[in-house]
Design an enzyme around this catalytic site. Structure first.
Site, PDB file in Angstrom:
ATOM      1  N   CYS A 190      15.672  54.921  37.594  1.00  0.00           N
ATOM      2  CA  CYS A 190      15.515  54.514  38.997  1.00  0.00           C
ATOM      3  C   CYS A 190      14.378  53.499  39.109  1.00  0.00           C
ATOM      4  CB  CYS A 190      15.298  55.740  39.879  1.00  0.00           C
ATOM      5  SG  CYS A 190      15.588  55.404  41.628  1.00  0.00           S
ATOM      6  N   GLU A 199      17.624  63.594  35.155  1.00  0.00           N
ATOM      7  CA  GLU A 199      16.761  64.785  35.207  1.00  0.00           C
ATOM      8  C   GLU A 199      17.135  65.690  36.378  1.00  0.00           C
ATOM      9  OE1 GLU A 199      15.993  61.900  36.343  1.00  0.00           O
ATOM     10  OE2 GLU A 199      14.660  62.033  38.097  1.00  0.00           O
ATOM     11  N   HIS A 245      19.851  59.586  38.291  1.00  0.00           N
ATOM     12  CA  HIS A 245      18.779  60.480  37.841  1.00  0.00           C
ATOM     13  C   HIS A 245      19.318  61.572  36.921  1.00  0.00           C
ATOM     14  CE1 HIS A 245      15.395  59.235  40.449  1.00  0.00           C
ATOM     15  NE2 HIS A 245      16.335  58.861  41.291  1.00  0.00           N
TER      16      HIS A 245
END
Lengths: 262, 984
Positions: A96, A227, A225
């Site tokens: 990002c 994660e 993302h």
């Protein structure tokens, strides 16, 4: 090989650092959160690490332009350090805001000597920040982070993720070199170059680009993302039974760790 | 010294998004149709700069040349005044001097990194328009291009040749001769000085200084006014109230203590050794136990008055403030999620109906949403819960509630400032922003508020606060300070005054770091500049604390010391400017004594159905009403997944777009224990009876939590009372009546209040063309926010239908309760019976439902609220992408005889409390039904999930006669629900 060490870089406004470090640890790495000021004071610190990760957030508020201020700090003070890091065949991941910084600092795609940076990430066509889950397909057989990954379902959360390359020949070149590594896609089809409609392609990104890698495949930047999907309960429809365990994102971190341990 | 301007335009082929938004805004307000607009963002750079420097900055820093082009010139150069095609007139919009300009600050340091000598930067917006007649241009500037409270508009070329720097301040002690004033003059002083104190309070101050045989200084008077303000002391609700209603008279010495606090005390006593409250109504936020390692904190604040004047800044400083409340609780909690609830007038309010001084509700809503978005997203706290209520009475006085929950290690839950500690200010610098916020927010808004109180409005800088947050949590874990609190309303005055209340404090005001020159000692003391906190740091901790702050780039400065004098002493460059007794400051305020009356409204007619009912149209109408309609446009602009703990998102279902009852997060990534966030509010019930409104709001907040899986024995709640002018006995009476319900229902459910906040005098007054004064009072608005817990988030359920063939149940009884319902709103009816709560049954129902969820008996669960059963089932169906067949003839109810057609309306649309729809797979039917029977819960099997995407609702009587009431495709229902607020 001992446990690979990951430097998760913090700057003022970075805000995905902890969960990104946690994802690396779940994948078997050892992650440290390091403030950009420490690296500026002592660039040789980086040599102690195998992976550099620039996590998501709003570095310096994204004031002036997304990722710009941190990118300039890297350009002005850390270019050589990062060149050496890359030359040592180590890994760099930008997520990002980290992707925006990697692109704008020239770490991901080298500047053209005459015209400057070949590509940018700018405002979404929708003109606004959006948090939504997207389907992704990979197109980079040489990218270390994407080994064994064909498709992913991950969230994006950004306002400035539209990938723009003004020169069409440069875009084709990036495509042919499999550097347009992660693409937004719909449920059925694979890699497509024609810009897909919102919200399949949430930003209006050229060639549906969601992530880009460098020529070596060891530097990857991506808007989604990973994660945020390592545990089944992070999936938006896990209560409907639609999840994978572990979540799709973990493989990216696991690939980075495996590169040094396998 | 030169002053350069860099204008940045989109290149050919790139959209001009700012221009599009201006054109849309102008069209929305009926000011212009298809207005040609072009915009640039610009920077003014002052310093000994040469053109090559400026061009390099434009190229390498300020613009992205892939998508932008730049125009560079010195101010006055022709090149800056070349109009883009189709335009001729240039409007510049700049932040007013003293208003936070975070981008300019960032640019200054980024330019320094180039080694280019810039002294000062300011940002600007440049807007090119066609020639417009002056009235239209003026309207456009005021209503679309700029906000007068924080921005200035300059039409035509910029005439100035240097950036304002502010004159240095020259010390002059100001004394306010108060001892000789008569009552009228005291009241006059209170008003003109923006002290907003009443006469008794002014007289008390006068007496205090007569005894001291001197007049107060201006800063002493300001300190007292801030400490005694409604905003900081809650003097009305914590004051003496003589309350009278239809049942008799009751005297309160401290109304809040005897109702809401008392309920919590009783619950804690009953829990005994199992008490899980840690700190309630003491600290900046309430604290309860979470797990073996952690406590959780929760606070919701309002930021109504600033948001009325400057929606963006008001909302973003509102959220910034409540985040600091969490961070300033105990020794500092880590914020893990936010909730935001708004009340607006309908966004389609005609422009000509706007009273003077009022921003259009659509603009208020857009500004507030953007303010929450930009602050919450940047600081990295997920905004996971919220609600928006629309009512015309919020026109001049919108409500903005911002809340934060955080986690706090159990051994860091108490603060203890020590005599001898340094008073340390960290974070942002002090400026002239936000002067008089505390006293202003305690006053009534008028059409002149904008001019009087513009200084009370601020813009936040979330990155400064994020840096503050990071450094505080590190210093906390290293044990580098003894106490912390935020600089909220009242600034240093409030923070130092509260922290040093039981010790004494000395502050040298000139040591506070300032944004710019020119602030007087009083302005430094009462400024409410954002992103600042005050800590109590012992001398032996200071060195480590300071070097940690330096390492993170956060400014930390000693501004004074806590000294065991019991006095508050302020100096400026060695001159004493204040010397007040802490006891007088915190205990000297005369008690506020108020009357409160409540008279039940006259009995209203019962709700009747039209001769030819069309229930399908009613259902679509309610789904499409603004309160019920999808808020996806808002929700998606918030990052609700940052920090990685998202479990149940605000939007759920097969297409990720159904309305979840509550949101769930895992605050600790290595644990499956979850936090559940939800809220309840229904101002429309308050028109009928504030008691039942409050009871319903609590029931709604709790049932929303329970519906996703929260353990009802571990739900903590907060109250936020937003009311009108409480000097009026009937307005205060309705508030007291609501507080009584809070007490009764909290105790009966065993659900403790742990914190709260009130905002009074929410009325807007204006004078019409004839000089006639009009006042719009907001409806009685009680927000209940609930923080639940769930032992293992993998047990959570969502509201979307999962599997055709599964059975649908209604849990809880439907009563003839259509009063205040959305059915009556749709049909323009008033009256009817307001929904009530049977708390004993509610407690049992919540516990039984929780047992069902934690035993894995439910596939989906949805609470029944606005629009009743029909809306709930429709939402479940379209969220799940499956149809449903429901027979309302079987719904559990409490009426012995059901009279058509009213009873049918009630079965479909009544908003009775403590009801759910549950989906159960057939093999689990016997277990589930036995559980309900054993616990004596009203229930009925009402239908099943269907493969065909159609919602069919029938009513059958005992004789096998069936009548179809609603038969609509779920796509039609979803469209009705999504369309109204599907903004671009």
């Amino acid at each position: 090989m001992p446990t690979p060490r990951i430097l998760v870089l913090r700057a003022p406004g970075t805000n995905c650092d902890r969960e990104t470090a946690y994802a690396f640890e779940r994948a078997g790495g050892q992650a440290d959160l390091v403030h950009i000021n420490r690296l500026l004071e002592n660039p040789s610190l980086l040599a102690e690490y195998q992976v550099l990760c620039l996590p998501g957030g709003f570095s310096y508020g994204d004031d002036i332009a997304v990722g710009r201020i941190l990118a300039n700090q890297i350009r002005h003070h850390l270019s050589e350090t990062l060149q050496a890091f890359k030359a040592a065949e180590k890994l760099i991941l930008g997520i990002c805001n980290g992707f925006q910084v990697l692109l704008k600092s020239g770490v991901l795609l080298p500047d053209d000597p005459v015209t400057g940076p070949p590509a940018t990430l700018t405002w979404n066509s929708s003109g606004k920040f959006e948090d939504r889950w997207v389907r992704l397909v990979t197109d980079a057989s040489h990218c270390v982070f994407l080994q064994g990954i064909e498709r992913m379902y991950l969230p994006v959360a950004h306002a400035g993720g539209r990938f723009v390359v003004p020169d069409p020949t440069r875009l084709t070149q990036l495509k042919n070199q499999q550097q347009l590594a992660v693409r937004y896609c719909d449920e059925q089809a694979g890699v497509q170059d024609t810009v897909l409609p919102f919200p399949v392609n949430p930003s209006g990104s050229l060639a549906n680009v969601a992530g880009v890698c460098d020529e070596t495949g060891r530097v990857l930047g991506m808007m989604p993302h990973p994660e945020r999907y390592i545990d089944p309960t992070q999936h938006p429809r896990w209560t409907r039974g639609e999840y994978r365990d572990p979540g799709d994102g973990l493989a990216i971190f696991a690939n980075a760790v495996r590169y040094f341990t396998a | 010294m030169t002053l350069w301007e860099v204008d940045i335009y989109p290149v050919e082929g790139e959209r001009d998004l700012a221009a599009e938004s201006i054109a849309t805004g102008a069209a929305d307000l009926g000011l212009a149709h298809a207005l040609p607009v072009a915009t640039a963002r610009g920077y003014l750079l002052e310093g000994p700069l040469v053109e090559a420097d400026v061009r390099r900055l434009a190229r390498e820093l300020l613009a992205d040349k892939v998508v932008e082009r730049t125009v560079v010139g010195q101010l006055g150069d022709e090149v800056l005044q070349v109009p883009p095609e189709g335009t001729s007139l240039c409007v510049h919009v700049l932040p007013k001097p003293g208003v936070m300009d975070p981008v300019a600050l960032s640019a200054e340091s980024a330019i320094a990194d180039f080694g280019i000598p810039v002294h000062r930067v300011r940002t600007l917006k440049k807007i090119w328009l066609p020639a417009l007649e002056p009235p239209r241009l003026q309207a456009l500037c005021g209503k679309v291009l700029a906000n007068d409270s924080v921005e200035q508009v300059l039409v035509g070329p910029l005439e100035f040749r240097q950036l304002d720097v502010g004159a240095p301040y020259e010390f002059q002690l100001v004394q306010v001769p108060i001892r000789g004033l008569d009552d009228a003059a005291l009241e006059q002083l209170s008003r003109t000085g923006q002290l907003y104190l009443n006469l008794a309070e002014m007289q008390t101050i006068q007496r205090y200084f007569r005894q001291l045989d001197r007049d107060p200084t201006d800063v002493e008077l300001e300190t007292v006014a801030q400490t005694w303000s409604e905003h900081c002391s809650h003097k009305t609700l914590a004051g003496r109230i003589a309350y009278r209603d239809e049942t008799g008279v009751r005297q309160f010495d401290n109304m809040l203590k005897e109702t809401i606090f008392a309920a919590t005390q009783q619950i804690r006593r009953e829990l005994g050794a199992d008490d899980w409250c840690v700190s309630v109504f003491e600290d900046n936020a309430g604290i309860v136990r979470f797990d073996a390692r952690m406590n959780v904190v929760f606070k919701v604040e309002t930021h109504n008055h600033p948001s009325a004047l400057e929606p963006y800044g008001g909302a973003n400083t509102g959220i910034g403030g409540v985040i600091r409340d969490s961070l300033g609780t105990g020794l500092g909690a880590k914020p893990v999620c936010n909730t935001d609830v708004f009340c607006f007038a309908p966004p389609d309010t005609p422009l000509e109906q706007l009273p003077p001084g009022v921003l259009h509700p659509r603009r208020v809503m857009q500004g507030v949403v953007a303010g929450v978005r930009d602050y919450g997203n940047r600081i990295g706290i997920p905004t996971i819960n919220g609600a928006i209520y629309f009512d015309p009475r919020y026109l001049g006085n919108p409500l903005v509630f911002c809340g934060t929950a955080g986690v706090l290690p159990r051994d860091k839950s108490r603060k203890n400032p020590l005599a001898g500690d340094y008073i340390v200010a960290i974070g942002g610098r002090t400026g002239r922003d936000g002067i008089h916020g505390a006293t202003f927010s305690s006053a009534e808004l008028t059409s002149e508020s904008e001019t009087i109180s513009g200084g009370a409005v601020q813009i936040g800088n979330p990155i400064t606060e994020k840096m503050l947050l990071d450094v505080v949590l590190m210093a906390r874990d290293q044990g580098l300070y003894n106490a912390i609190t935020d600089c909220g309303a009242g600034g240093f005055s409030s923070a130092v005054g509260e922290m040093g209340e039981h010790i004494g404090a000395e502050v040298a005001l000139e040591t506070a770091p300032l944004k710019y020159d020119g602030l007087s000692y009083t302005e430094i003391w009462i400024s409410e500049a954002q992103e600042r906190m005050v800590l109590s740091v012992s001398p032996h901790q200071w060195e480590a604390f300071k070097s940690l702050c330096d390492a993170e780039g956060v400014e930390a400065v000693i501004i004074g010391r806590f000294v065991p004098t019991g006095r508050l002493r302020l100096t400026y460059c060695g001159h004493e400017v204040a010397d007040l007794d802490m006891q007088f400051l915190h205990g000297g305020r005369p008690p506020v004594v108020r009357d409160a009356h409540y008279t039940p409204p006259a009995a209203a007619p019962p709700i009747t159905a039209p001769d030819v009912p069309d229930f399908g149209r009613d259902l679509c109408g309610i789904l499409g009403s603004l309160n019920v309609a999808s808020k996806e446009w808002v929700i998606r602009q918030y990052d609700h997944e940052v920090q990685g703990g998202s479990v149940i998102k605000p939007l759920v279902g097969v297409a990720n777009d159904g309305p979840s009852d509550a949101a769930v997060v895992r605050p600790l990534l290595d644990s499956y224990r979850g936090l559940v966030l939800a809220c309840g509010m229904n101002p429309r019930y308050g028109d009928l009876d504030p008691y039942h409104m409050a009871a319903s709001a609590i029931d709604e907040a709790v049932r929303n939590c329970v519906a996703v899986g929260a353990d009802p024995r571990r739900i903590a709640i907060l109250d936020n009372f937003c009311w009108g002018y409480t000097d009026r006995p009937e307005t205060l009476g309705s508030l007291v009546r609501a507080a009584l319900a809070c007490h009764d229902v909290a105790v009966a459910l065993g659900t403790p209040f742990i914190s709260g906040k009130d905002s009074l005098n929410n009325e807007f007054s204006y004078w019409d063309a004839q000089g006639q004064k009009h006042t719009i009072a907001i409806p009685a608005s009680l927000l209940i926010s609930a923080l639940g817990q769930i032992a293992d988030v993998r047990q959570c359920v969502t509201m979307d239908l999962k599997q055709p063939g599964n059975l649908l149940y209604q849990i809880g009884a439907t009563r003839d309760e259509l009063g205040g319902s959305h059915y009556t709103l749709l049909h323009g009816q008033s009256g009817g019976n307001v929904p009530q709560v049977d708390p004993a049954l509610a407690r049992r129902t919540f516990q039984t439902l929780h047992q069902a969820i934690s035993s894995g008996l439910l596939r989906s669960c949805h609470d029944l609220s606005e629009g009743g059963l029909a809306v709930a089932v429709a939402e479940m169906a379209f969220a799940g992408g499956w149809g449903a067949q429901v027979d309302v003839g079987t719904v559990p109810h409490t009426l012995d005889t059901l009279h058509e057609p009213l009873s049918t309306i009630a079965r479909l649309f009544a908003e009775s409390n403590t009801r759910f729809v549950c989906e159960v797979s057939p093999p689990l039917q016997p277990v589930f039904e036995a559980l309900l029977r054993d616990n004596q819960i009203p229930w009925a099997a009402i239908g099943s999930v269907q493969t065909s995407p159609q919602l069919t609702i029938v009513i059958s009587d005992g004789n096998n006669a069936r009548r179809t009431l609603i038969d609509l495709p779920i796509a039609t229902l979803k469209q009705a629900w999504q369309q109204p607020l599907q903004w671009q």
